[in-house]
Motif scaffolding. Structure first.
Motif, mmCIF file in Angstrom:
data_model
loop_
_atom_site.group_PDB
_atom_site.id
_atom_site.type_symbol
_atom_site.label_atom_id
_atom_site.label_comp_id
_atom_site.label_asym_id
_atom_site.label_seq_id
_atom_site.Cartn_x
_atom_site.Cartn_y
_atom_site.Cartn_z
ATOM 1 N N ILE A 66 0.829 -1.201 0.000
ATOM 2 C CA ILE A 66 0.000 0.000 0.000
ATOM 3 C C ILE A 66 0.869 1.259 0.000
ATOM 4 C CG2 ILE A 66 -1.887 -1.180 1.212
ATOM 5 C CD1 ILE A 66 -1.046 0.373 3.761
ATOM 6 N N ASP A 67 0.331 2.340 -0.557
ATOM 7 C CA ASP A 67 0.894 3.679 -0.382
ATOM 8 C C ASP A 67 -0.189 4.672 -0.768
ATOM 9 O OD1 ASP A 67 2.415 5.239 -3.110
ATOM 10 O OD2 ASP A 67 1.220 3.428 -3.328
ATOM 11 N N GLY A 68 0.062 5.940 -0.517
ATOM 12 C CA GLY A 68 -0.917 6.941 -0.893
ATOM 13 C C GLY A 68 -1.162 7.985 0.171
ATOM 14 N N ASP A 69 -2.246 8.743 -0.009
ATOM 15 C CA ASP A 69 -2.616 9.806 0.921
ATOM 16 C C ASP A 69 -3.059 9.207 2.257
ATOM 17 O OD1 ASP A 69 -2.183 11.490 -1.235
ATOM 18 O OD2 ASP A 69 -4.302 11.515 -1.808
ATOM 19 N N GLU A 70 -2.987 10.016 3.301
ATOM 20 C CA GLU A 70 -3.297 9.515 4.641
ATOM 21 C C GLU A 70 -4.708 8.925 4.723
ATOM 22 O OE1 GLU A 70 -3.353 11.052 9.310
ATOM 23 O OE2 GLU A 70 -2.697 12.390 7.709
ATOM 24 N N ARG A 71 -5.665 9.620 4.153
ATOM 25 C CA ARG A 71 -7.044 9.118 4.214
ATOM 26 C C ARG A 71 -7.182 7.820 3.428
ATOM 27 N NH1 ARG A 71 -11.683 10.760 1.341
ATOM 28 N NH2 ARG A 71 -10.531 12.486 0.392
ATOM 29 N N ALA A 72 -6.469 7.716 2.313
ATOM 30 C CA ALA A 72 -6.496 6.487 1.524
ATOM 31 C C ALA A 72 -5.823 5.342 2.272
ATOM 32 C CB ALA A 72 -5.806 6.717 0.178
#
Length: 290
Positions: free
Chosen positions: A139-145
């Motif tokens: 996983i990776d991405g924006d905090e909410r994601a």
């Protein structure tokens, strides 16, 4: 409860949709390409089939893009111009080789972006469903994601593995080696066994126990300590005999055997089980290709 929409209904997209629905997620809609896979998936789990991809964006709070890697950017462009994106949505892709940044243009709509890649092999849908539980998900991405990714992975009885965006290509290379290259290696192994009259089915059955034992040893002791065989023992005579037969009877496999031998010899050096003479002799075996 957040509604989940799927764009792309190949093996991975179908497995994730079915598995999420089984675990109580509200999977609401699916869109696919030119094949019938999206309609088949929609009928199977009783969700909306969309010929127009943008309808998935209208229906879903969470969108999983499960198209081939080369199509992700096209889907992003389509979603950008759809008029259906809205603040609060989360868009993931399930590609192993790309980070969440390939979805970055969607942030302008107040959308959080992320990636969820199951570190698993999907030869077909039923095998994928059987193997998915207890898998790791990159996983990776924006905090909410990321928060939502962790929730989804937990639903699937998986474990999250955070992979930094700049390391995504290396992560995917490792995944390819663990699955694709292992398959290629075993194909070569079966090819060797066929030379003395064993058919593929029997060869695979015969190899299965040693493969299970090897994986069990690796899990328990790590790769270096699990290494066995003639190289780590310094059995130069055995290696020479093997190479003579391979060179004479099935030379197409000779280079692969030698390259793997070189790598295994480097591992054996780390174990410090070999004399300098054994190392020199083995190096000579693996460097010579007739």
């Amino acid at each position: 409860m957040n509604k989940v929409g799927i764009i792309g209904a190949g093996k991975v997209g179908s497995v994730l949709a079915i598995a999420l629905q089984r675990e109580g997620a509200k999977v609401c809609a699916v869109a696919g390409g030119c094949s019938d896979s999206a309609k088949i998936l929609a009928d199977r789990i009783g969700i909306l089939f969309c010929r127009d991809t943008t309808i998935v964006a209208r229906e879903a709070d969470i969108i999983l893009i499960a198209t081939p890697d080369r199509e992700i950017k096209n889907v992003v462009d389509l979603l950008k111009t759809s008029g259906e994106m809205r603040a609060g949505q989360i868009v993931f892709h399930v590609c192993g080789s790309q980070s969440a940044e390939i979805l970055a243009d969607l942030r302008s709509f107040g959308v959080a972006v992320g990636s969820i890649h199951p570190l698993q092999s999907f030869s077909n849908i039923e095998a994928g469903l059987k193997n998915l539980s207890n898998s790791y998900f990159a996983i990776d991405g924006d905090e909410r994601a990321l928060i939502k990714a962790k929730e989804l992975v937990k639903k699937l009885s998986g474990t999250c593995l955070y992979v930094p965006p700049e390391s995504r290509a290396l992560y995917h290379a490792a995944a390819c080696m663990a699955s694709n290259y292992l398959t290629a290696l075993l194909h070569s192994t079966v090819t060797l066994m066929k030379t003395f009259g064993v058919d593929e089915t029997q060869a695979i059955q015969a190899l299965h126990p040693i493969l299970q034992g090897t994986l069990a040893n690796i899990e328990k002791y790590g790769t270096l300590q699990a290494l066995t065989g003639p190289i780590v023992r310094g059995d130069v005579v055995t290696i020479k005999q093997q190479l003579q037969k391979i060179d004479a009877q099935i030379p197409s496999q000779a280079q692969l055997y030698r390259e793997l031998g070189k790598y295994t010899l480097d591992m054996a050096k780390q174990r410090q089980t070999l004399s300098s003479e054994q190392i020199s002799d083995l190096n000579q075996c693996f460097s010579h290709l007739t």
